[in-house]
Each structure stands twice: as structure tokens, then as C-alpha cells.
Design a protein around this motif. Structure first.
Motif, PDB file in Angstrom:
ATOM      1  N   SER A 124       0.842  -1.201   0.000  1.00 53.66           N
ATOM      2  CA  SER A 124       0.000   0.000   0.000  1.00 53.66           C
ATOM      3  C   SER A 124       0.874   1.247   0.000  1.00 53.66           C
ATOM      4  N   ALA A 125       1.898   1.224   0.840  1.00 55.40           N
ATOM      5  CA  ALA A 125       2.749   2.407   0.980  1.00 55.40           C
ATOM      6  C   ALA A 125       3.581   2.653  -0.282  1.00 55.40           C
ATOM      7  N   GLY A 137       4.161   3.013  -3.875  1.00 57.19           N
ATOM      8  CA  GLY A 137       3.301   3.202  -5.044  1.00 57.19           C
ATOM      9  C   GLY A 137       3.839   4.295  -5.928  1.00 57.19           C
ATOM     10  N   LEU A 138       2.937   4.914  -6.667  1.00 60.08           N
ATOM     11  CA  LEU A 138       3.362   5.989  -7.569  1.00 60.08           C
ATOM     12  C   LEU A 138       4.065   7.088  -6.791  1.00 60.08           C
ATOM     13  N   GLY A 139       3.647   7.277  -5.544  1.00 65.65           N
ATOM     14  CA  GLY A 139       4.262   8.292  -4.691  1.00 65.65           C
ATOM     15  C   GLY A 139       5.767   8.077  -4.563  1.00 65.65           C
ATOM     16  N   ASN A 140       6.196   6.825  -4.458  1.00 65.89           N
ATOM     17  CA  ASN A 140       7.632   6.533  -4.311  1.00 65.89           C
ATOM     18  C   ASN A 140       8.352   6.623  -5.645  1.00 65.89           C
ATOM     19  N   TYR A 156      -5.556   7.915  -9.511  1.00 65.01           N
ATOM     20  CA  TYR A 156      -4.589   6.829  -9.363  1.00 65.01           C
ATOM     21  C   TYR A 156      -4.836   5.765 -10.444  1.00 65.01           C
ATOM     22  N   PHE A 202       1.136  10.858   1.842  1.00 61.53           N
ATOM     23  CA  PHE A 202       0.705  10.097   0.680  1.00 61.53           C
ATOM     24  C   PHE A 202       1.484   8.794   0.586  1.00 61.53           C
ATOM     25  N   SER A 203       2.804   8.895   0.770  1.00 59.84           N
ATOM     26  CA  SER A 203       3.647   7.728   0.577  1.00 59.84           C
ATOM     27  C   SER A 203       3.401   6.659   1.639  1.00 59.84           C
ATOM     28  N   SER A 231       0.621   6.166   3.148  1.00 59.89           N
ATOM     29  CA  SER A 231      -0.815   5.822   3.151  1.00 59.89           C
ATOM     30  C   SER A 231      -1.475   6.148   4.491  1.00 59.89           C
ATOM     31  N   MET A 252      -5.889   8.602   6.429  1.00 58.84           N
ATOM     32  CA  MET A 252      -7.218   8.223   5.935  1.00 58.84           C
ATOM     33  C   MET A 252      -7.590   6.842   6.455  1.00 58.84           C
ATOM     34  N   ILE A 283      -6.789   3.546   5.227  1.00 57.44           N
ATOM     35  CA  ILE A 283      -6.131   2.290   4.864  1.00 57.44           C
ATOM     36  C   ILE A 283      -5.498   1.585   6.056  1.00 57.44           C
ATOM     37  N   SER A 296      -5.385  -1.243  -1.809  1.00 58.84           N
ATOM     38  CA  SER A 296      -5.542  -0.793  -0.416  1.00 58.84           C
ATOM     39  C   SER A 296      -6.490   0.398  -0.342  1.00 58.84           C
ATOM     40  N   LEU A 297      -6.435   1.247  -1.345  1.00 57.13           N
ATOM     41  CA  LEU A 297      -7.349   2.402  -1.361  1.00 57.13           C
ATOM     42  C   LEU A 297      -8.793   1.906  -1.428  1.00 57.13           C
ATOM     43  N   MET A 316      -6.263  14.617   3.862  1.00 58.55           N
ATOM     44  CA  MET A 316      -5.283  13.751   4.542  1.00 58.55           C
ATOM     45  C   MET A 316      -4.615  14.438   5.738  1.00 58.55           C
TER      46      MET A 316
HETATM   47  N1  PFF Z   1       1.126   5.265  -0.745  1.00 57.13           N
HETATM   48  C1  PFF Z   1       0.768   5.225  -2.134  1.00 57.13           C
HETATM   49  C2  PFF Z   1       1.866   5.822  -2.964  1.00 57.13           C
HETATM   50  O1  PFF Z   1       2.908   6.209  -2.429  1.00 57.13           O
HETATM   51  O2  PFF Z   1       1.689   5.914  -4.161  1.00 57.13           O
HETATM   52  C3  PFF Z   1      -0.507   5.895  -2.473  1.00 57.13           C
HETATM   53  C4  PFF Z   1      -1.572   5.747  -1.464  1.00 57.13           C
HETATM   54  C5  PFF Z   1      -2.079   4.489  -1.191  1.00 57.13           C
HETATM   55  C6  PFF Z   1      -1.973   6.851  -0.783  1.00 57.13           C
HETATM   56  C7  PFF Z   1      -2.982   4.358  -0.192  1.00 57.13           C
HETATM   57  C8  PFF Z   1      -2.880   6.735   0.216  1.00 57.13           C
HETATM   58  C9  PFF Z   1      -3.365   5.481   0.505  1.00 57.13           C
HETATM   59  F1  PFF Z   1      -4.209   5.373   1.467  1.00 57.13           F
END
Ligand code: PFF
Length: 467
Positions: A26-27, A29-32, A107, A235-236, A238, A241, A243, A333-334, A405
Motif C-alpha cells: 500500500s505504501a 506506489g506511484l508516490g515513491n 490513481y 501520501f507515501s 498511506s 485516511m 487504509i 488498499s485504497l 489527509m
Molecule cells: N502510498 C501510495 C503511494 O505512495 O503511491 C498511495 C496511497 C495508497 C496513498 C494508499 C494513500 C493510501 F491510502
């Protein structure tokens, strides 16, 4: 109202490895893979990394532990969990359920782009007509994003895949998929890193990332860096919110929460830095500019692969396949965060939760919103724009990542009964090793930091020039 140990009727993780893979999935993702490298490069390189790490330790770890504890203690998704603290906090839960639903719209579009790019690179590998075929990468990107039918189809494919996995449940779908996908992602990332850092001229990219630029700390500039790093951290990881509350509620009582809350940010940050090492050296090696936004992921990096010659298609396929895996493990996870909260509503009414029906209804709603965001073509199709943003993606991102968030996490830090966290962590006689640190951070550091992050985010989004 609280769950003192019975199995969760919505599902449960089968092993600690499975849980960790799902939470890290979950953590990561595109954010990383997309956000972290360019934000780090554009905000003082190593100075940004230091600030980011401080935030991860003082706010990220603390909030992660809080959310996992809240979930496991109550056995509920985000709305029910806040209601268990007090009925009057239901609104915090609603914010936590709406944010991932909104995020899923863009996303899924970006995940769909990854599928398209993986397919196109595969086409190049086989010299097929459906590859990038030497077309300039910005032209290829513009051609694709403005093709409303094609982008919508790819977004829908991504939504369908996400729904199919979530439909299969916590241990049979989410855990199983992550337990295979995350190790595969790691291997693919290492292969891409080796290729990137061995290209001639790669060292410039490493310098871009790791050479400190302390000038960002002059005057008030550090507040804007703090807010960029803070937004990225939420965001990274998660957090902020639903999750980690939902995943916490599926965690068996015999699992050590403190250890898990430490491992997740460690793995997430490691992958973020690795993603920078996988991409930026290659970008510099080919004399390209690490531009901002989706451009870096799709235009700049595609130019890298197109420049690589015969093997470019292979590395491009591997890379976009890797980003796709990272994106889908996050999107499931979202969706689960929202699904879990929705299933609680059935349980409250005394009904058995129907995962299939809930996931399908939510899936259809997300299919609609993701097609809408796709039709905008990142602002290229001339549609009216909202909240002063230049794309629909940015407008949705402003509400979710920019406001909901940090605000949700700030409320969480204020309303959480600290004794609950203490009891959850020390269940089964484990010692709460970071208790003093946790208590101090959750009371003082986290709320103050979150208010600063929120202000900084609003400042950036609306261009107020406060900092
Ligand atoms: N953490 C994910 C990312 O870094 O892309 C995006 C994400 C997933 C954000 C789940 C929030 C979340 F609850």
C-alpha cells in the motif's frame, strides 16, 4: 463496540509476512516511484531527504502506530473506528473514507497509463506496430493523453483489475497478491537500478539527489520544503485516511504492532530512495531534465528507454511493469479502505457484510470518476478547470492529499485515546519500547507539524506566496 479479540467478519491477514507485504504494498506506489525522486531533486536534494526522514520518524511512525492500533482495537473500518471513540467524531471517519475514493479516480488513470506504456515497450521489444516506434516521447504522451477513448479504456482495465483482487478478500486476494507482487517489484527495481547507474554520465543524477543544497533553509523557504516533504510523507505512507485503520483491523491480536509500524516506513523510504537511484542517473545520462509531474514518469523516462537502443524495450517493459505493480498494490488498499468502512454499515444494521456487492458498487463509482479524470487528458482537452488548478487530477489531489489527509491525521492525533494505543501495543506482554517518544510526539510534535504541512500545502496549491 470494540473488538477485543474476535476474528473480523470482513477478513483477516493469515501471516505477519502477508500483512507486511500488504501494508508495504500500500505504501510503495506511484508516490515513491514518481513523486519522491523529482520532489527530492527539486527541493534541495539531500536537505529534503533529511527533513523527510525527520518527518517520517516524528510524524509518520507515530501516526502509523496510532492508525494500526485504532483499527485493531476497534476491529472497524475508518468510520466505525472514529465512532468507537465518540459518535461525534464520525465526520473524521467520513473524511478518511472520501479521500481514498477521490484518490482512486486519478490513481487509476495513472495506473492505466503504466499498462499502456508497459504494452508499448513490449511492442518495441518485438518491433511491433503498437510500440512507441521511435516517436518523440512528448509527442507519444500527448497523442495518448488526448485520445479520450484509449485513456478511458486503460483506466477501466486498471479499475477492473483492482476490483477483482479486492473481491477475493483480505487473505485470498490482497495478501496473496502482495506476497508475490512485492518481492517481484523489488527484484525488478534492482535490475533497473543496475542498468541506470552503469550508464555513462550517471553520476550527475546521483549528485542531483544526494548533493545537499542548504540554501532552501534560508528565510521561510524551509516551510515550503517541509510541507512538500510532509505531503509526500502522508501520501507515501498511506496515512491520514482509512487504509492503515482497515489493515490494522485485519491484523491478528498476537502481532507486534510496534515492530510493524517501524518496518513499514523503513521499507517505504528505502524503496523511495531506490526509485530515485533507478531513475535520475538515467535521466541525466541522456542529458534530459528531471521535470515535474507525470511528465517525469512518462515523457522523460520513455525518452531514456527509447534512447537505449535494442534493449530499451525490455527495460521499459520491466520499469513500467514495476510501476504498475506498485500502483495496483496501492490501489487495492485504497479500495479496501473504502470497502471496509462500507461493510461496517451492513454489520451495524445486523446484516452479514457482502464484500462482493460492496466492492462492485464502489468499483462502478470509481470506474465513472476515473473515466472523467481520464477524459480531461491532464488539462489538454480544453475542459473547464476547478479550484484554480490546471488539471482535474490536480483539483482532486488538492482536496484529497492537500486537505483531507493532513486534516484527518491532525484530528486523529488530537482525538485518539492514547491509552488505547498503549494497551494494543502491550497486548500479549510486549514492551512498548518507544512509549515516551510516542506520547510526546502524538501530543505535541505531530499536531503542530500537521498544521504547518496543511498551511504549506494550501499555500502551494493556491500560490498564496505565504512562505
Ligand atoms: N502510498 C501510495 C503511494 O505512495 O503511491 C498511495 C496511497 C495508497 C496513498 C494508499 C494513500 C493510501 F491510502
Amino acid at each position: 463496540m470494540e473488538n477485543k479479540g474476535q476474528a473480523n467478519s470482513k477478513g483477516q491477514f493469515g501471516s505477519s509476512f502477508g500483512f507486511l507485504m500488504a501494508a508495504i504494498g500500500s505504501a510503495v506506489g506511484l508516490g515513491n516511484l514518481w513523486g519522491f525522486p523529482y520532489k527530492m531533486g527539486a527541493n534541495g536534494g539531500f536537505a529534503f531527504l533529511i527533513l523527510y526522514l525527520i518527518l517520517v520518524v516524528f510524524v509518520g511512525y507515530v501516526m502509523l502506530l496510532t492508525e494500526l492500533s485504532l483499527g485493531r482495537r476497534t476491529g472497524k473500518g475508518v468510520i466505525g473506528a472514529y465512532e468507537a471513540i465518540s459518535k461525534k467524531y464520525a465526520f473524521i471517519g467520513w473524511m478518511g473514507a472520501i479521500a481514498p475514493w477521490l484518490i482512486l479516480s486519478f490513481y487509476s488513470m495513472l495506473g492505466g497509463y503504466c499498462i499502456k506504456y508497459a504494452v508499448a515497450n513490449l511492442g518495441d521489444l518485438f518491433g511491433a506496430g503498437w510500440g512507441v516506434g521511435g516517436v518523440d516521447s512528448s509527442e507519444f504522451f500527448a497523442g495518448f493523453t488526448t485520445d479520450m477513448l484509449e485513456t478511458s479504456i486503460y483506466s477501466l482495465i486498471f479499475v477492473i483489475l483492482t476490483v477483482v483482487i479486492v473481491l477475493r478478500g483480505v487473505s485470498g486476494g490482497i495478501e496473496k497478491f502482495n506476497s508475490v507482487a512485492m518481492p517481484a517489484l523489488f527484484v525488478m527495481l534492482v535490475i533497473v537500478i543496475i542498468r541506470s547507474v552503469t550508464l555513462p554520465g550517471a553520476s550527475e543524477g546521483l549528485a542531483f539527489m544526494f548533493k545537499p543544497d542548504w540554501s532552501v533553509f534560508e528565510g521561510n523557504g524551509w516551510i515550503s520544503v517541509l510541507s512538500v516533504a510532509g505531503g509526500q510523507m502522508f501520501f507515501s505512507l498511506s496515512i491520514g485516511m482509512s487504509i492503515m485503520i482497515a489493515y490494522g483491523s485485519y491484523l491478528p491480536k498476537d502481532q507486534n504492532l510496534e515492530r510493524n509500524a517501524l518496518t513499514i516506513p523503513l521499507a517505504d523510504t528505502t524503496v523511495a530512495v531506490m526509485a530515485g537511484v533507478a531513475t535520475l542517473p538515467a535521466v541525466f545520462a541522456y542529458g534530459l531534465e528531471p521535470s515535474q509531474g507525470p511528465g517525469m514518469l512518462y515523457i522523460t523516462l520513455q525518452a531514456v528507454f527509447s534512447n537505449m537502443g535494442d534493449l530499451g524495450g525490455l527495460f521499459g517493459f520491466l520499469f513500467y511493469g514495476l510501476v504498475f505493480i506498485a500502483a495496483i498494490t496501492s490501489s487495492i488498499s485504497l479500495l479496501e479502505g473504502v470497502t471496509s468502512a462500507a461493510m461496517d454499515k451492513a454489520i451495524e444494521k445486523g446484516r452479514t457484510p457482502n464484500r462482493k456487492k460492496t466492492t462492485l458498487i464502489l468499483g462502478i463509482s470509481i470506474a465513472i470518476t476515473s473515466v472523467l479524470v481520464s477524459l480531461d487528458g491532464l488539462g489538454a482537452n480544453g475542459f473547464p478547470q476547478f479550484f484554480g488548478q490546471s488539471t482535474w487530477l490536480d483539483a482532486v489531489d488538492l482536496i484529497s492529499e492537500g486537505i483531507l489527509m493532513p486534516l484527518g491525521a491532525c484530528y486523529c492525533a488530537i482525538v485518539i485515546p492514547i491509552s488505547w494505543v498503549n494497551e494494543e501495543v502491550t497486548l500479549n506482554g510486549s514492551r512498548f519500547r518507544t512509549k515516551g517518544f510516542y506520547d510526546f510526539c502524538i501530543k505535541f510534535v505531530a499536531p503542530i507539524m500537521m498544521v504547518m504541512i496543511l498551511l504549506g500545502q494550501l499555500d502551494t496549491f493556491f500560490g498564496l506566496g505565504m512562505f
